[in-house]
Design a protein around this motif. Structure first.
Motif, PDB file in Angstrom:
ATOM      1  N   TRP A  38     -41.853  76.208 -10.755  1.00  0.00           N
ATOM      2  CA  TRP A  38     -40.834  75.375 -11.068  1.00  0.00           C
ATOM      3  C   TRP A  38     -40.118  76.459 -10.790  1.00  0.00           C
ATOM      4  O   TRP A  38     -40.043  77.630 -10.115  1.00  0.00           O
ATOM      5  CB  TRP A  38     -39.813  75.397 -12.725  1.00  0.00           C
ATOM      6  N   SER A  39     -39.108  76.489  -9.627  1.00  0.00           N
ATOM      7  CA  SER A  39     -37.746  77.218  -9.107  1.00  0.00           C
ATOM      8  C   SER A  39     -36.441  77.573 -10.217  1.00  0.00           C
ATOM      9  O   SER A  39     -36.023  76.907 -10.291  1.00  0.00           O
ATOM     10  CB  SER A  39     -36.961  76.177  -8.029  1.00  0.00           C
ATOM     11  N   LEU A  40     -37.001  79.073 -10.193  1.00  0.00           N
ATOM     12  CA  LEU A  40     -36.477  79.732 -11.255  1.00  0.00           C
ATOM     13  C   LEU A  40     -35.308  80.327 -10.984  1.00  0.00           C
ATOM     14  O   LEU A  40     -35.641  81.199  -9.866  1.00  0.00           O
ATOM     15  CB  LEU A  40     -37.368  80.600 -12.494  1.00  0.00           C
ATOM     16  N   ALA A  41     -33.961  79.695 -11.214  1.00  0.00           N
ATOM     17  CA  ALA A  41     -32.933  80.741 -10.842  1.00  0.00           C
ATOM     18  C   ALA A  41     -32.032  81.560 -11.184  1.00  0.00           C
ATOM     19  O   ALA A  41     -31.430  81.031 -12.402  1.00  0.00           O
ATOM     20  CB  ALA A  41     -32.027  79.296 -10.026  1.00  0.00           C
ATOM     21  N   TYR A  42     -32.237  82.605 -11.895  1.00  0.00           N
ATOM     22  CA  TYR A  42     -31.715  83.224 -12.196  1.00  0.00           C
ATOM     23  C   TYR A  42     -30.466  83.886 -12.071  1.00  0.00           C
ATOM     24  O   TYR A  42     -30.087  84.863 -11.447  1.00  0.00           O
ATOM     25  CB  TYR A  42     -32.301  85.238 -12.339  1.00  0.00           C
ATOM     26  N   VAL A  43     -28.918  83.782 -12.671  1.00  0.00           N
ATOM     27  CA  VAL A  43     -27.718  84.080 -12.594  1.00  0.00           C
ATOM     28  C   VAL A  43     -27.693  84.968 -13.389  1.00  0.00           C
ATOM     29  O   VAL A  43     -27.866  85.627 -14.125  1.00  0.00           O
ATOM     30  CB  VAL A  43     -27.050  82.908 -13.728  1.00  0.00           C
ATOM     31  N   ALA A  64     -17.826  79.397 -16.232  1.00  0.00           N
ATOM     32  CA  ALA A  64     -17.750  77.983 -16.626  1.00  0.00           C
ATOM     33  C   ALA A  64     -17.567  78.116 -14.651  1.00  0.00           C
ATOM     34  O   ALA A  64     -18.659  76.640 -14.127  1.00  0.00           O
ATOM     35  CB  ALA A  64     -17.488  77.343 -17.222  1.00  0.00           C
ATOM     36  N   GLN A  65     -16.243  78.496 -14.497  1.00  0.00           N
ATOM     37  CA  GLN A  65     -16.004  78.315 -13.234  1.00  0.00           C
ATOM     38  C   GLN A  65     -16.827  78.739 -12.272  1.00  0.00           C
ATOM     39  O   GLN A  65     -17.095  77.687 -11.054  1.00  0.00           O
ATOM     40  CB  GLN A  65     -14.780  78.864 -12.290  1.00  0.00           C
ATOM     41  N   ASP A  66     -17.634  79.404 -12.483  1.00  0.00           N
ATOM     42  CA  ASP A  66     -19.018  80.198 -11.542  1.00  0.00           C
ATOM     43  C   ASP A  66     -20.345  79.747 -11.359  1.00  0.00           C
ATOM     44  O   ASP A  66     -20.434  79.155 -10.747  1.00  0.00           O
ATOM     45  CB  ASP A  66     -19.311  81.926 -12.177  1.00  0.00           C
ATOM     46  N   LEU A  67     -20.341  78.288 -12.596  1.00  0.00           N
ATOM     47  CA  LEU A  67     -21.623  77.596 -12.453  1.00  0.00           C
ATOM     48  C   LEU A  67     -21.658  76.786 -12.401  1.00  0.00           C
ATOM     49  O   LEU A  67     -22.192  75.835 -11.689  1.00  0.00           O
ATOM     50  CB  LEU A  67     -22.405  77.759 -13.851  1.00  0.00           C
ATOM     51  N   ALA A  68     -20.185  75.899 -12.124  1.00  0.00           N
ATOM     52  CA  ALA A  68     -20.160  74.377 -11.433  1.00  0.00           C
ATOM     53  C   ALA A  68     -20.345  74.290 -10.444  1.00  0.00           C
ATOM     54  O   ALA A  68     -21.377  73.409 -10.490  1.00  0.00           O
ATOM     55  CB  ALA A  68     -18.756  74.065 -11.708  1.00  0.00           C
ATOM     56  N   PRO A  69     -20.493  75.343  -9.108  1.00  0.00           N
ATOM     57  CA  PRO A  69     -20.755  74.793  -7.878  1.00  0.00           C
ATOM     58  C   PRO A  69     -22.413  74.948  -7.819  1.00  0.00           C
ATOM     59  O   PRO A  69     -23.147  74.612  -7.233  1.00  0.00           O
ATOM     60  CB  PRO A  69     -20.509  75.741  -6.723  1.00  0.00           C
ATOM     61  N   LEU A  70     -22.995  75.599  -9.038  1.00  0.00           N
ATOM     62  CA  LEU A  70     -23.952  75.505  -9.127  1.00  0.00           C
ATOM     63  C   LEU A  70     -25.092  74.646 -10.138  1.00  0.00           C
ATOM     64  O   LEU A  70     -26.840  73.888  -9.491  1.00  0.00           O
ATOM     65  CB  LEU A  70     -24.820  76.776  -9.409  1.00  0.00           C
ATOM     66  N   LEU A  71     -24.431  73.073 -10.484  1.00  0.00           N
ATOM     67  CA  LEU A  71     -25.004  72.206 -10.755  1.00  0.00           C
ATOM     68  C   LEU A  71     -24.994  71.364 -10.044  1.00  0.00           C
ATOM     69  O   LEU A  71     -26.190  69.993 -10.004  1.00  0.00           O
ATOM     70  CB  LEU A  71     -23.484  71.613 -11.929  1.00  0.00           C
ATOM     71  N   VAL A  72     -24.885  71.305  -8.811  1.00  0.00           N
ATOM     72  CA  VAL A  72     -24.579  70.183  -7.694  1.00  0.00           C
ATOM     73  C   VAL A  72     -26.296  69.895  -7.353  1.00  0.00           C
ATOM     74  O   VAL A  72     -26.455  68.494  -7.186  1.00  0.00           O
ATOM     75  CB  VAL A  72     -23.200  70.617  -6.792  1.00  0.00           C
ATOM     76  N   VAL A  77     -30.620  72.981 -17.000  1.00  0.00           N
ATOM     77  CA  VAL A  77     -29.941  74.214 -17.294  1.00  0.00           C
ATOM     78  C   VAL A  77     -30.562  74.860 -18.429  1.00  0.00           C
ATOM     79  O   VAL A  77     -30.597  73.942 -19.670  1.00  0.00           O
ATOM     80  CB  VAL A  77     -28.411  73.780 -17.582  1.00  0.00           C
ATOM     81  N   VAL A  78     -30.887  76.243 -18.916  1.00  0.00           N
ATOM     82  CA  VAL A  78     -31.201  76.870 -19.941  1.00  0.00           C
ATOM     83  C   VAL A  78     -30.085  78.330 -20.615  1.00  0.00           C
ATOM     84  O   VAL A  78     -30.146  79.128 -18.900  1.00  0.00           O
ATOM     85  CB  VAL A  78     -32.707  77.469 -19.370  1.00  0.00           C
ATOM     86  N   ALA A  79     -29.913  78.348 -21.533  1.00  0.00           N
ATOM     87  CA  ALA A  79     -28.562  79.442 -21.385  1.00  0.00           C
ATOM     88  C   ALA A  79     -29.004  79.635 -23.065  1.00  0.00           C
ATOM     89  O   ALA A  79     -29.108  79.673 -23.655  1.00  0.00           O
ATOM     90  CB  ALA A  79     -27.072  78.297 -21.062  1.00  0.00           C
ATOM     91  N   HIS A  80     -28.614  81.283 -22.748  1.00  0.00           N
ATOM     92  CA  HIS A  80     -29.358  82.334 -23.924  1.00  0.00           C
ATOM     93  C   HIS A  80     -27.782  82.607 -24.538  1.00  0.00           C
ATOM     94  O   HIS A  80     -26.844  83.720 -23.524  1.00  0.00           O
ATOM     95  CB  HIS A  80     -29.946  83.170 -23.246  1.00  0.00           C
ATOM     96  N   SER A  81     -26.865  82.501 -25.657  1.00  0.00           N
ATOM     97  CA  SER A  81     -26.416  83.224 -26.765  1.00  0.00           C
ATOM     98  C   SER A  81     -24.731  83.808 -25.344  1.00  0.00           C
ATOM     99  O   SER A  81     -24.267  82.232 -25.569  1.00  0.00           O
ATOM    100  CB  SER A  81     -26.872  84.726 -26.760  1.00  0.00           C
ATOM    101  N   TYR A  82     -24.410  84.799 -25.780  1.00  0.00           N
ATOM    102  CA  TYR A  82     -22.808  83.944 -24.597  1.00  0.00           C
ATOM    103  C   TYR A  82     -22.603  83.572 -23.093  1.00  0.00           C
ATOM    104  O   TYR A  82     -21.411  82.142 -23.066  1.00  0.00           O
ATOM    105  CB  TYR A  82     -21.771  85.744 -24.460  1.00  0.00           C
ATOM    106  N   GLY A  83     -23.918  83.921 -22.879  1.00  0.00           N
ATOM    107  CA  GLY A  83     -23.828  82.304 -21.700  1.00  0.00           C
ATOM    108  C   GLY A  83     -23.757  81.061 -21.619  1.00  0.00           C
ATOM    109  O   GLY A  83     -23.870  80.081 -21.018  1.00  0.00           O
ATOM    110  N   ALA A  84     -24.355  80.753 -22.598  1.00  0.00           N
ATOM    111  CA  ALA A  84     -24.243  79.484 -23.169  1.00  0.00           C
ATOM    112  C   ALA A  84     -22.946  79.172 -23.472  1.00  0.00           C
ATOM    113  O   ALA A  84     -22.414  77.404 -22.843  1.00  0.00           O
ATOM    114  CB  ALA A  84     -25.297  79.096 -24.276  1.00  0.00           C
ATOM    115  N   LEU A  85     -22.188  79.988 -23.996  1.00  0.00           N
ATOM    116  CA  LEU A  85     -20.508  78.670 -23.519  1.00  0.00           C
ATOM    117  C   LEU A  85     -20.045  78.698 -22.136  1.00  0.00           C
ATOM    118  O   LEU A  85     -19.600  77.142 -22.046  1.00  0.00           O
ATOM    119  CB  LEU A  85     -19.458  79.845 -24.903  1.00  0.00           C
ATOM    120  N   GLY A  86     -20.362  79.104 -21.460  1.00  0.00           N
ATOM    121  CA  GLY A  86     -19.882  78.783 -20.169  1.00  0.00           C
ATOM    122  C   GLY A  86     -20.732  78.092 -19.947  1.00  0.00           C
ATOM    123  O   GLY A  86     -19.370  76.965 -18.794  1.00  0.00           O
ATOM    124  N   ALA A  87     -22.132  77.597 -19.941  1.00  0.00           N
ATOM    125  CA  ALA A  87     -22.826  76.622 -19.523  1.00  0.00           C
ATOM    126  C   ALA A  87     -22.554  75.444 -20.030  1.00  0.00           C
ATOM    127  O   ALA A  87     -22.137  74.601 -19.104  1.00  0.00           O
ATOM    128  CB  ALA A  87     -24.333  76.783 -20.026  1.00  0.00           C
TER     129      ALA A  87
END
Length: 245
Positions: A38-43, A64-72, A77-87
């Motif tokens: 897999w291609s692991l993209a570490y934000v 969430a604004q930072d992540l939006a363009p990365l979803l194109v 998407v795998v998100a942890h803790s506080y980061g899961a909120l923005g995701a």
């Protein structure tokens, strides 16, 4: 705003990894072998070098604004803790852009509003974000232990103090209201994971999985850092493969 940094390793379908209060290395180190397939993209969220610092404070809406363009590119998407909120907020705005969503112990305590243990967890968590090192010492240690920090019985380690100071002033998690109905309505494949170390967190994750019609998994052995628990990497990869559309 300057863009955040995403560091990629491996090849294959992209897995976007969004950390929480701890950095990518601490949060996702155990998943490194997946880069063979897999291609692991570490934000790197704002405030975590080499990404720029936040303009004002840690804020899940800014995440969430930072992540939006990365979803194109239709990642998993795998998100942890506080980061899961923005995701979650980003995915709810464009649920058709992703292949799957894995959420690990997100602080969505409002999903169990009548549970006294969950209410206490939310109160303590918000207190730490609001008051930092000035939080009641007992409650600070209780929260840090729950969050997987190596607190021990003596003075707090320097790296733990640095982490508390970095989080100080962050937007309280109790203010997050991700549009769960939009994610469920789009039939996004969801996996909700927890570590079996907190009854309150287990109930929150149960409620979240039910709200999103998602799969549910508990992998003990690594506390809050569930990605490092025995068997989690294999379970995650099975989920990713099952949703490799």
């Amino acid at each position: 705003m300057h863009e955040i940094v995403v560091v990629r390793h491996g090849s294959g379908p992209e897995v976007l990894l969004v950390h929480g209060g701890a950095g990518p290395r601490t949060t996702w180190g155990a998943l490194a072998p997946l880069a063979e397939r897999w291609s692991l993209a570490y934000v790197h969220r704002r405030g975590y070098p080499p990404s720029p610092p936040p303009q004002r404070r840690q804020d899940f809406d800014v995440d969430a604004q930072d992540l939006a363009p990365l979803l194109v590119g239709s990642p998993h998407v795998v998100a942890h803790s506080y980061g899961a909120l923005g995701a979650l907020i980003a995915v709810a705005a464009a649920p058709g852009n992703i292949r799957s969503l894995t959420l690990i112990e997100p602080p969505l305590n409002q999903l169990a509003p009548y549970d006294p243990e969950v209410a206490r967890l939310q109160r303590i968590g918000d207190a730490v974000l609001t008051h930092g090192m000035d939080t009641d010492p007992g409650e600070l240690r209780e929260f840090l232990a729950l969050a997987g920090a190596p607190v021990g019985e003596g003075p707090l380690p320097k790296q733990v103090v640095a982490g508390v100071r970095r989080a100080h002033g962050s937007r309280p998690t109790s203010e997050a209201r991700p549009r769960l109905a939009a994610v469920r309505g789009a039939e996004v494949p969801v996996l909700v994971a927890s570590g079996g170390h907190s009854a309150a967190l287990e109930r929150v994750c149960d409620a979240l999985a039910a709200a999103l019609a998602g799969e549910r998994v508990v992998r003990p052995g690594a506390g809050h850092f569930v990605a490092g628990a025995p068997g989690f990497s294999a379970r995650l990869e099975t989920f990713l493969r099952d949703n490799a559309r």
